[in-house]
Write a protein that holds these residues in place. Structure first.
Motif, mmCIF file in Angstrom:
data_model
loop_
_atom_site.group_PDB
_atom_site.id
_atom_site.type_symbol
_atom_site.label_atom_id
_atom_site.label_comp_id
_atom_site.label_asym_id
_atom_site.label_seq_id
_atom_site.Cartn_x
_atom_site.Cartn_y
_atom_site.Cartn_z
ATOM 1 N N ALA A 1 -16.478 16.742 1.618
ATOM 2 C CA ALA A 1 -16.288 15.702 0.604
ATOM 3 C C ALA A 1 -16.670 16.211 -0.778
ATOM 4 C CB ALA A 1 -17.122 14.475 0.970
ATOM 5 N N LYS A 2 -17.747 16.960 -0.857
ATOM 6 C CA LYS A 2 -18.183 17.524 -2.131
ATOM 7 C C LYS A 2 -17.148 18.503 -2.673
ATOM 8 C CE LYS A 2 -21.779 20.599 -3.914
ATOM 9 N NZ LYS A 2 -22.987 21.370 -3.538
ATOM 10 N N ARG A 3 -16.638 19.375 -1.811
ATOM 11 C CA ARG A 3 -15.638 20.356 -2.244
ATOM 12 C C ARG A 3 -14.354 19.664 -2.699
ATOM 13 N NH1 ARG A 3 -16.188 23.077 1.777
ATOM 14 N NH2 ARG A 3 -14.572 22.199 3.125
ATOM 15 N N GLU A 4 -13.916 18.644 -1.983
ATOM 16 C CA GLU A 4 -12.697 17.924 -2.351
ATOM 17 C C GLU A 4 -12.862 17.211 -3.683
ATOM 18 O OE1 GLU A 4 -8.781 16.813 -1.869
ATOM 19 O OE2 GLU A 4 -9.945 18.086 -0.511
ATOM 20 N N LEU A 5 -14.035 16.630 -3.914
ATOM 21 C CA LEU A 5 -14.288 15.927 -5.180
ATOM 22 C C LEU A 5 -14.273 16.887 -6.359
ATOM 23 C CD1 LEU A 5 -15.103 13.348 -6.690
ATOM 24 C CD2 LEU A 5 -17.490 13.902 -6.156
ATOM 25 N N VAL A 6 -14.918 18.036 -6.213
ATOM 26 C CA VAL A 6 -14.965 19.006 -7.305
ATOM 27 C C VAL A 6 -13.574 19.549 -7.613
ATOM 28 C CG1 VAL A 6 -15.861 21.255 -7.992
ATOM 29 C CG2 VAL A 6 -17.365 19.624 -6.845
ATOM 30 N N GLU A 7 -12.795 19.876 -6.582
ATOM 31 C CA GLU A 7 -11.457 20.422 -6.801
ATOM 32 C C GLU A 7 -10.551 19.424 -7.503
ATOM 33 O OE1 GLU A 7 -10.025 21.669 -3.019
ATOM 34 O OE2 GLU A 7 -11.332 23.436 -2.909
ATOM 35 N N ARG A 8 -10.587 18.169 -7.076
ATOM 36 C CA ARG A 8 -9.735 17.163 -7.705
ATOM 37 C C ARG A 8 -10.174 16.875 -9.139
ATOM 38 N NH1 ARG A 8 -6.218 14.084 -4.649
ATOM 39 N NH2 ARG A 8 -6.216 14.540 -2.402
ATOM 40 N N ALA A 9 -11.465 16.880 -9.376
ATOM 41 C CA ALA A 9 -11.947 16.619 -10.734
ATOM 42 C C ALA A 9 -11.562 17.749 -11.678
ATOM 43 C CB ALA A 9 -13.464 16.436 -10.708
ATOM 44 N N VAL A 10 -11.635 18.992 -11.224
ATOM 45 C CA VAL A 10 -11.253 20.127 -12.071
ATOM 46 C C VAL A 10 -9.757 20.094 -12.369
ATOM 47 C CG1 VAL A 10 -11.089 22.637 -12.144
ATOM 48 C CG2 VAL A 10 -13.186 21.554 -11.314
ATOM 49 N N ARG A 11 -8.942 19.784 -11.360
ATOM 50 C CA ARG A 11 -7.490 19.714 -11.576
ATOM 51 C C ARG A 11 -7.129 18.612 -12.567
ATOM 52 N NH1 ARG A 11 -6.730 20.341 -5.821
ATOM 53 N NH2 ARG A 11 -6.222 18.121 -5.697
ATOM 54 N N ALA A 12 -7.891 17.516 -12.545
ATOM 55 C CA ALA A 12 -7.597 16.398 -13.445
ATOM 56 C C ALA A 12 -8.201 16.584 -14.827
ATOM 57 C CB ALA A 12 -8.110 15.093 -12.831
ATOM 58 N N GLY A 13 -8.935 17.674 -15.048
ATOM 59 C CA GLY A 13 -9.528 17.916 -16.351
ATOM 60 C C GLY A 13 -10.773 17.115 -16.629
ATOM 61 N N ARG A 14 -11.426 16.617 -15.592
ATOM 62 C CA ARG A 14 -12.660 15.860 -15.789
ATOM 63 C C ARG A 14 -13.843 16.813 -15.975
ATOM 64 N NH1 ARG A 14 -9.986 11.339 -16.966
ATOM 65 N NH2 ARG A 14 -9.103 10.268 -15.154
ATOM 66 N N LYS A 15 -14.885 16.317 -16.601
ATOM 67 C CA LYS A 15 -16.104 17.100 -16.767
ATOM 68 C C LYS A 15 -16.968 16.940 -15.528
ATOM 69 C CE LYS A 15 -20.103 17.823 -19.779
ATOM 70 N NZ LYS A 15 -20.831 17.360 -20.985
ATOM 71 N N VAL A 16 -17.291 18.056 -14.873
ATOM 72 C CA VAL A 16 -18.088 18.051 -13.648
ATOM 73 C C VAL A 16 -19.406 18.760 -13.936
ATOM 74 C CG1 VAL A 16 -18.190 18.759 -11.236
ATOM 75 C CG2 VAL A 16 -15.999 18.097 -12.243
ATOM 76 N N VAL A 17 -20.503 18.095 -13.616
ATOM 77 C CA VAL A 17 -21.843 18.658 -13.816
ATOM 78 C C VAL A 17 -22.568 18.624 -12.475
ATOM 79 C CG1 VAL A 17 -23.998 18.522 -15.103
ATOM 80 C CG2 VAL A 17 -21.865 17.785 -16.171
#
Length: 286
Positions: A194-210
């Motif tokens: 779940a963590k990996r899927e969230l990070v990948e989708r957020a990066v593809r969408a251009g969101r800021k991930v911390v």
């Protein structure tokens, strides 16, 4: 190089070597395969890869072109704290990822298949057909539960990414849970996937991930940032001795995480209590 004995078979064809006719995949040398579509193709396929998994199921993956749409504007930030009872606790309860326990639902059938394997196991001799069938049935049930968990994680990750610009995630390492009494439940929750899927989708969408270090997120008050005593695992409620704030320990940690991220830090120890502004309603002010 992969060994032929250990690698699973896969075939790749370009556009000239295959065609699609009436929900059938036509391959060279007169091979016709009926296809069960998971979704409609957005355009004509340019290539296809036919592969088999460990259970003997065949899959066809098509290479297509599709139009990308700009992600819509989010509505602020969100903090995510990982757990076992609730796989992901967020600052907003509507975005929580509950632990649905798909493996527990098929536990009876899985135990029956495993008992059959134990009865029919042969020592120092080739295994019987009944043992092989029971082993395949056990693997099929485990795979089915894992697929459902991954599907839930993907739907949840897409929902979170679509609604938020800043996604602050606890950098939790679930490896240590494999040696604890919660190993089976943690594996069923699939926190790492779940963590990996969230990070990948957020990066593809251009969101800021911390990614925030998990140290002190549970013992820090999300309202005044005062640090309390260490909470044992069975203590599920948090109460601040300084300001009197009380909430679930996971919910409090989920609110601490974005407060740290909004200040440009990656750890709670980097933010002092004097630097934290009191939050009355809404997101933390900077």
């Amino acid at each position: 190089m992969k060994s032929r004995r250990t690698s699973l078979p896969s075939l790749e064809y370009t556009k000239r070597a295959f065609s699609l006719r009436e929900s059938r995949l036509i391959l060279p040398k007169g091979i016709t395969i009926p296809v069960v579509w998971s979704r409609e193709l957005p355009s004509e396929p340019r290539a296809v890869r036919v592969s088999r998994n460990s259970l003997g199921h065949w899959y066809a993956s098509f290479v297509v072109r599709r139009q990308t749409t700009a992600p819509r504007r989010g509505r602020g930030g969100i903090g995510i704290d990982w757990g076992v009872t609730t796989a992901a606790t967020t600052t907003d309860p509507t975005f929580d990822l509950p632990h649905l326990g798909h493996r527990r639902r098929c536990a009876a059938k899985l135990a029956k298949a495993q008992r059959t394997m134990a009865r029919r196991h042969r020592k120092a001799r080739p295994q019987s057909r009944g043992y092989i069938d029971a082993k395949r049935q056990a693997a099929r049930l485990a795979k089915k539960a894992a697929r459902r968990t991954v599907h839930d994680s993907r739907v949840w990750a897409e929902h979170v990414v679509d609604q938020h610009d800043l996604i602050a995630i606890e950098d939790f390492k679930p490896k240590f849970l494999a040696k604890s009494t919660m190993a089976r439940k943690a594996a069923d929750a699939a926190i790492g996937a779940a963590k990996r899927e969230l990070v990948e989708r957020a990066v593809r969408a251009g969101r800021k991930v911390v990614m925030i270090r998990p140290a002190y997120t549970t013992t820090t008050c999300s309202r005044c940032f005062a640090r309390t005593k260490r909470l044992e695992l069975h203590e599920r409620d948090f109460r601040c001795a300084d300001c009197g704030y009380a909430d679930s320990r996971d919910r409090n940690a989920a609110r601490v995480i974005p407060a740290v991220a909004e200040r440009g830090h990656v750890g709670v120890e980097d933010v002092g209590q004097s630097d934290h502004l009191l939050r009355v309603d809404g997101p933390v002010a900077v």
